[in-house]
Motif scaffolding. Structure first.
Motif, mmCIF file in Angstrom:
data_model
loop_
_atom_site.group_PDB
_atom_site.id
_atom_site.type_symbol
_atom_site.label_atom_id
_atom_site.label_comp_id
_atom_site.label_asym_id
_atom_site.label_seq_id
_atom_site.Cartn_x
_atom_site.Cartn_y
_atom_site.Cartn_z
ATOM 1 N N ASP A 464 0.824 -1.220 0.000
ATOM 2 C CA ASP A 464 0.000 0.000 0.000
ATOM 3 C C ASP A 464 0.853 1.263 0.000
ATOM 4 O OD1 ASP A 464 -2.513 -1.461 0.355
ATOM 5 O OD2 ASP A 464 -1.798 -1.849 2.392
ATOM 6 N N PRO A 515 -1.401 9.678 -1.935
ATOM 7 C CA PRO A 515 -0.981 10.329 -0.686
ATOM 8 C C PRO A 515 0.549 10.412 -0.638
ATOM 9 C CG PRO A 515 -2.661 8.669 -0.257
ATOM 10 C CD PRO A 515 -2.234 8.485 -1.676
ATOM 11 N N LEU A 683 -4.121 7.928 5.727
ATOM 12 C CA LEU A 683 -4.306 6.852 4.757
ATOM 13 C C LEU A 683 -5.516 5.992 5.106
ATOM 14 C CD1 LEU A 683 -0.625 5.615 4.215
ATOM 15 C CD2 LEU A 683 -1.977 7.077 2.721
ATOM 16 N N ARG A 684 -5.628 5.662 6.362
ATOM 17 C CA ARG A 684 -6.733 4.795 6.803
ATOM 18 C C ARG A 684 -8.086 5.467 6.620
ATOM 19 N NH1 ARG A 684 -6.884 4.008 13.030
ATOM 20 N NH2 ARG A 684 -7.651 6.140 12.773
ATOM 21 N N ASP A 685 -8.145 6.742 6.975
ATOM 22 C CA ASP A 685 -9.427 7.455 6.961
ATOM 23 C C ASP A 685 -9.652 8.267 5.699
ATOM 24 O OD1 ASP A 685 -9.642 6.454 9.541
ATOM 25 O OD2 ASP A 685 -8.820 8.282 10.445
ATOM 26 N N ALA A 686 -8.699 8.173 4.728
ATOM 27 C CA ALA A 686 -8.775 8.951 3.483
ATOM 28 C C ALA A 686 -8.896 10.439 3.800
ATOM 29 C CB ALA A 686 -9.941 8.477 2.617
ATOM 30 N N TRP A 689 -3.734 15.201 3.912
ATOM 31 C CA TRP A 689 -2.339 14.895 4.199
ATOM 32 C C TRP A 689 -1.894 15.684 5.433
ATOM 33 C CZ3 TRP A 689 0.392 15.480 -1.228
ATOM 34 C CH2 TRP A 689 -0.249 14.639 -2.154
#
Length: 718
Positions: A464, A515, A683-686, A689
Motif C-alpha cells: 500500500d 498520498p 491513509l486509513r481514513d482517506a 495529508w
C-alpha cells in the motif's frame, strides 16, 4: 544466491537477494574465493566476543554509545545495540569469476570475461558479487580462476615489498611465513634479494625454503638476532617485512627493529602490536613504515567507490595495478600459488573450511571456497527477492509498507516506530542494495520478504505504501515511480535535490493524486506542537532563532556529494519547514551570510546564517554550524511572541517565559513517531495529508534557494 555470513562468531551459509549492477560497477559470478587465514579468522573470533570484551578493546565506541544514550534515551540505545550484536555480516575480500554485467562507465571489461576481484564488503564469499571497476582486473589466459582468487593477498604482499623498496643483492628478513609471508618471499626473490625467513611452524619454514627462501628458522628454536648477525657479517638485514598476524603482540615489531641494520627499513604488513621502544629505533635511525593493504587507492572512496584513477605518471602502482602485476607474475610462473592451497571446499561447507583454518594440524595456509561455476543456472543465483514464512498473520485494514533503504536511520528510527504502530502498519517488505542487509533487516522486523530491487515492491499489489530511506539522490526518482505504480509515498527528506527534480515530482503527484509525505518531523514533536498551540492567537509577527550545532562531517562524505546534495538541501530543510509551520505565512525575502573559511576542510555551506522574512512580518533566523563541539546539544530554538518567549532545548524540553502556560519535558522526541501516526491515520481514513503538498514544496524550494545563494568559487565550499 548463497553467501557466507558470520553472526556472533558462528559461520552460516544463507540464501540472500543478489545485487543489481550499477554505474561504475561489475557484476560477477564467482568461481572461487579465498579465505584469509589472518584477517578473516581474527575477525571471526572478534565477532564472537562478549560486549564487555569489545568495550574494553574499543573504548572510543563506548564513548559514541554514551553520546547516543544521552541524546536518544535508553530504549533506542538498547535497540541499536541488540541490532548490531545480532546482525550477520558478510565475509571475504578476494575472489575470481566470470563477468555477468557491467555498469555504465565501465570500460575494458565485458560480459564473459574472466576476472579477479578484491575489496572487503565487495569481493565477498558469495555466488554473485558487485565490485567497483577499480577493484576488478582481467585474469590472463595462463592463470586458473582458482589461483586468481588469491589476487587481494598477492597485491597486499606486493605492496609490502614495494614499501620496503628492496635493491638487487640486499638481504631482507620476512617475519611470519603464513600465506602473506610465502608470497612475500617469492616476490623478494624475483627482486634479486637474499631472504631470511622465520615462523613458529616448521612446515611453513620448509615450504618457504622449497619456494626459494635462502635461510629459514623456527623462531622458538633459535636466537634469531644472533643468526641474522652471523649471516650478515654483524650488520643486520637491509629491511625487515612483518607478515605475521598477532594483534597486541609487541615483541614481533621489536624483533624486527633488532635484526635490521643501521638506517634500514622495517615494514609492517600484518596486524601486530605497535608498542615500539625508542631503542634501537633511535640508535639505528630506522625507518618504520606501514603498508596499507593492496596499495594506493585503498580506503579512498573516490578511487574505489567512484572509479577515479590516479595518474600513471604520479602513482605508478595503484592497488589495481598491483593486482594486475601479481596476476602477470602468476601467468609467467614466477610466483607459485597452487603449492599454498591447503584445501578447497564447496561453499555449502564453508563452516568446515573455517574450522580447518582454526583446528587442523598442520594449519592450511590457504583455503578456497568453490561456487560450482557452470554447474548451476546463473539465473537462479540472480534472484533479487527472498520470501519468508512469516509467523505473524496479515490483519485486514493495516497499511502494508515496503521500506526502501535499510540504513541505520531506517533501522533505529522508522522500522521500530512502524512496529509500535502495528495497529496502523504492517512491515511487508524490506529493500536494500546489499542482499545480506536486506535479509537481516527483514528477519529482524518480521517482513514477508526482502529484495535488492525496489521494482519488486512497486510491482507488488499487496504493497500500500513505500517508505523511501535511500541516499538523497534517489528520493525523487523512486517517489515518482512509486506514485505511478499507485503507492502511497512516505519519503525521507529531502523531497528533491534541485528545482527540476522538484517540478517533475510535483507534476507526477498532481497527476496520480497518491498520498504523499516528506519526513519533516520537527513540526510533529511535542515541543513544537505545544509552541504552535501557544502562539495560535498571537497579535503580532514572531521572531524565531534556531541554532543548529550540526557536527563536522568530512567533505568527502557522501552527504556532500551528488548523492547527498549537501547539508542545506539534506538537513536545513527541516528547519525551514518548522519556520513555515510556526508562521503559517509566505516567505518574502531570504538573506544568507556564511563564513569565509581559511582552510579547505571547512565548508561555508556548513556554516551559515539564513534569515527569512515572511509576508506577515515575522523574521526567522537559522544559525547552522559544523564548528561546534559534540558536547553541545544539537538544536536550540527561541520563539519570541507578544511578550513571551518559548525555548525548545534539543527537543527534550520546552520552557515558557513571560507566561504561566505549561511547557513540556521528556525524553528527546523529534516527532518521528507522531508523523507516522498522522500519515497512517490519513491513509486509513482517506483524510487530508498531514502536510499539504504546497507546504512540502515551499520548504524544499527554500532549501534550494538558500543552497543556490552560495557562489561555486567561494573559499572552502563543499
Amino acid at each position: 544466491m548463497k553467501q557466507v555470513l558470520v553472526r556472533r562468531g558462528k559461520i552460516t551459509v544463507e540464501d540472500v537477494p543478489a545485487p543489481l549492477v550499477g554505474e561504475g560497477n561489475v557484476l560477477v559470478e564467482v568461481a572461487y574465493s579465498l579465505i584469509s587465514t589472518g584477517t578473516e579468522v581474527e575477525g571471526l573470533k572478534r565477532s564472537g566476543e562478549s560486549l564487555v570484551r569489545k568495550a574494553i578493546e574499543h573504548p572510543e565506541q563506548v564513548k559514541k554509545l554514551a553520546r547516543f544514550l544521552a541524546e536518544k534515551g535508553i530504549k533506542k540505545t538498547l535497540a541499536l545495540v541488540r541490532g548490531k550484536v545480532g546482525t550477520a555480516h558478510p565475509l571475504g575480500y578476494s575472489c575470481s569469476g566470470v563477468v555477468i554485467q557491467v555498469g555504465e562507465g565501465v570500460e575494458g571489461i565485458k560480459p564473459g570475461d574472466r576476472v579477479a576481484c578484491a575489496g572487503a564488503g565487495k569481493a565477498n564469499h558469495a555466488e554473485i558479487v558487485l565490485v567497483p571497476k577499480n577493484l576488478v582486473v582481467k585474469v590472463p589466459e595462463d592463470v586458473s580462476l582458482r589461483d586468481a582468487s588469491s589476487v587481494a593477498l598477492g597485491a597486499i604482499a606486493m605492496q609490502g615489498v614495494r614499501r620496503a623498496d628492496p635493491k638487487f643483492g640486499e638481504i631482507v628478513a620476512v617475519i611470519g611465513l603464513g600465506l602473506l609471508g610465502q608470497l612475500t618471499v617469492q616476490l623478494l626473490k624475483i627482486s634479486g634479494c637474499r631472504v631470511i625467513g622465520c615462523d613458529l611452524k616448521k612446515d611453513r619454514v620448509a615450504l618457504a625454503q622449497e619456494l626459494g627462501l635462502d635461510w629459514g628458522f623456527v623462531s622458538s628454536e633459535v636466537d634469531l638476532q644472533k643468526e641474522v648477525l652471523h649471516l650478515t657479517e654483524g650488520h643486520g638485514v637491509d629491511a625487515a617485512i612483518i607478515t605475521a598476524a598477532a594483534p597486541g603482540d609487541n615483541t614481533i615489531v621489536q624483533l624486527a627493529t633488532e635484526v635490521t641494520r643501521k638506517k634500514g627499513r622495517v615494514v609492517i604488513v600484518g596486524d601486530v602490536g605497535l608498542g615500539l621502544k625508542r631503542s634501537p629505533l633511535y640508535e639505528k635511525e630506522l625507518d618504520v613504515l606501514i603498508s596499507t593493504s593492496y596499495g594506493p587507492g585503498r580506503y579512498d572512496e573516490a578511487y574505489e567507490g567512484k572509479g577515479v584513477d590516479y595518474p600513471y605518471a604520479y602513482v605508478r602502482w595503484t592497488e589495481k595495478r598491483n593486482m594486475e602485476e601479481y596476476l602477470r607474475l602468476l601467468a609467467e610462473g614466477r610466483v607459485t600459488f597452487s603449492r599454498l592451497i591447503g584445501g578447497i571446499y564447496p561453499v555449502e561447507q564453508a563452516l568446515k573450511a573455517y574450522q580447518a583454518l582454526q583446528e587442523s594440524e598442520p594449519r592450511p595456509l590457504a583455503v578456497l571456497l568453490d561456487y560450482h561455476l557452470g554447474e548451476v543456472d546463473t539465473s537462479q543465483k540472480l534472484k533479487t527477492k527472498i520470501e519468508f514464512v512469516s509467523a505473524a498473520r496479515a490483519q485486514s485494514g493495516r497499511i502494508k509498507v515496503a521500506v526502501i533503504g535499510a540504513g541505520n536511520f531506517a533501522k533505529t528510527i522508522h522500522l521500530p516506530n512502524l512496529q509500535k504502530l502495528s495497529n496502523l502498519y504492517e512491515i511487508h517488505a524490506i529493500v536494500s542494495a546489499t542482499g545480506s542487509n536486506a535479509k537481516e533487516t527483514a528477519r529482524q522486523f518480521g517482513a514477508a520478504y526482502c529484495s535488492t530491487d525496489y521494482h519488486d515492491v512497486l510491482a507488488d499489489e499487496d504493497v500500500d505504501m513505500v517508505m523511501i530511506c535511500t541516499r538523497h539522490n534517489l528520493h525523487a526518482k523512486i517517489a515518482m515511480e512509486a506514485a505511478k505504480a499507485g503507492k502511497a509515498v512516505f519519503s525521507e527528506k529531502p523531497m528533491a535535490l534541485n528545482k527540476r527534480e522538484l517540478n517533475e515530482l510535483v507534476e507526477v503527484l498532481k497527476e496520480t493524486r497518491v498520498p504523499f509525505m516528506v519526513g519533516f518531523n520537527r513540526r510533529f514533536s511535542p515541543a513544537a506542537m505545544r509552541v504552535k498551540e501557544l502562539i495560535k492567537d498571537r497579535q503580532n509577527p514572531i521572531i524565531v532563532i534556531y541554532r543548529v550545532n550540526a557536527g563536522y562531517i568530512p567533505l568527502d562524505h557522501w552527504v556532500h556529494t551528488e548523492e547527498g546534495g549537501g547539508r542545506i538541501i539534506g538537513e536545513a530543510c527541516h528547519m525551514f519547514d518548522l519556520f513555515n509551520y510556526f508562521t503559517e505565512s509566505e516567505v518574502e525575502s531570504i538573506d544568507v551570510s556564511a563564513i569565509s573559511p581559511k582552510t579547505e576542510h571547512i565548508s561555508s555551506k556548513d556554516n551559515f546564517v539564513a534569515t527569512l522574512k515572511y509576508t506577515d512580518g515575522s523574521v526567522c533566523t537559522l544559525i547552522y554550524t559544523a564548528l561546534g563541539p559534540a558536547e553541545l546539544p544539537k538544536e536550540y530554538i527561541e520563539v519570541y511572541c507578544d511578550g513571551k518567549t518559548f525555548v525548545i532545548d534539543d527537543f527534550k524540553e520546552l520552557r515558557v517565559y513571560g507566561s504561566k502556560a505549561k511547557g513540556w519535558k521528556g525524553p528527546q522526541d523529534k516527532g518521528h513517531l507522531q508523523e507516522l501516526k498522522e500519515f497512517g491515520r490519513a491513509l486509513r481514513d482517506a483524510g487530508a495529508w498531514p502536510i499539504s503538498l504546497d507546504e512540502l514544496v515551499r520548504a524544499t524550494e527554500i532549501s534550494i534557494l538558500v543552497n543556490q545563494g552560495f557562489s561555486n568559487d567561494s573559499a572552502g565550499d563543499g
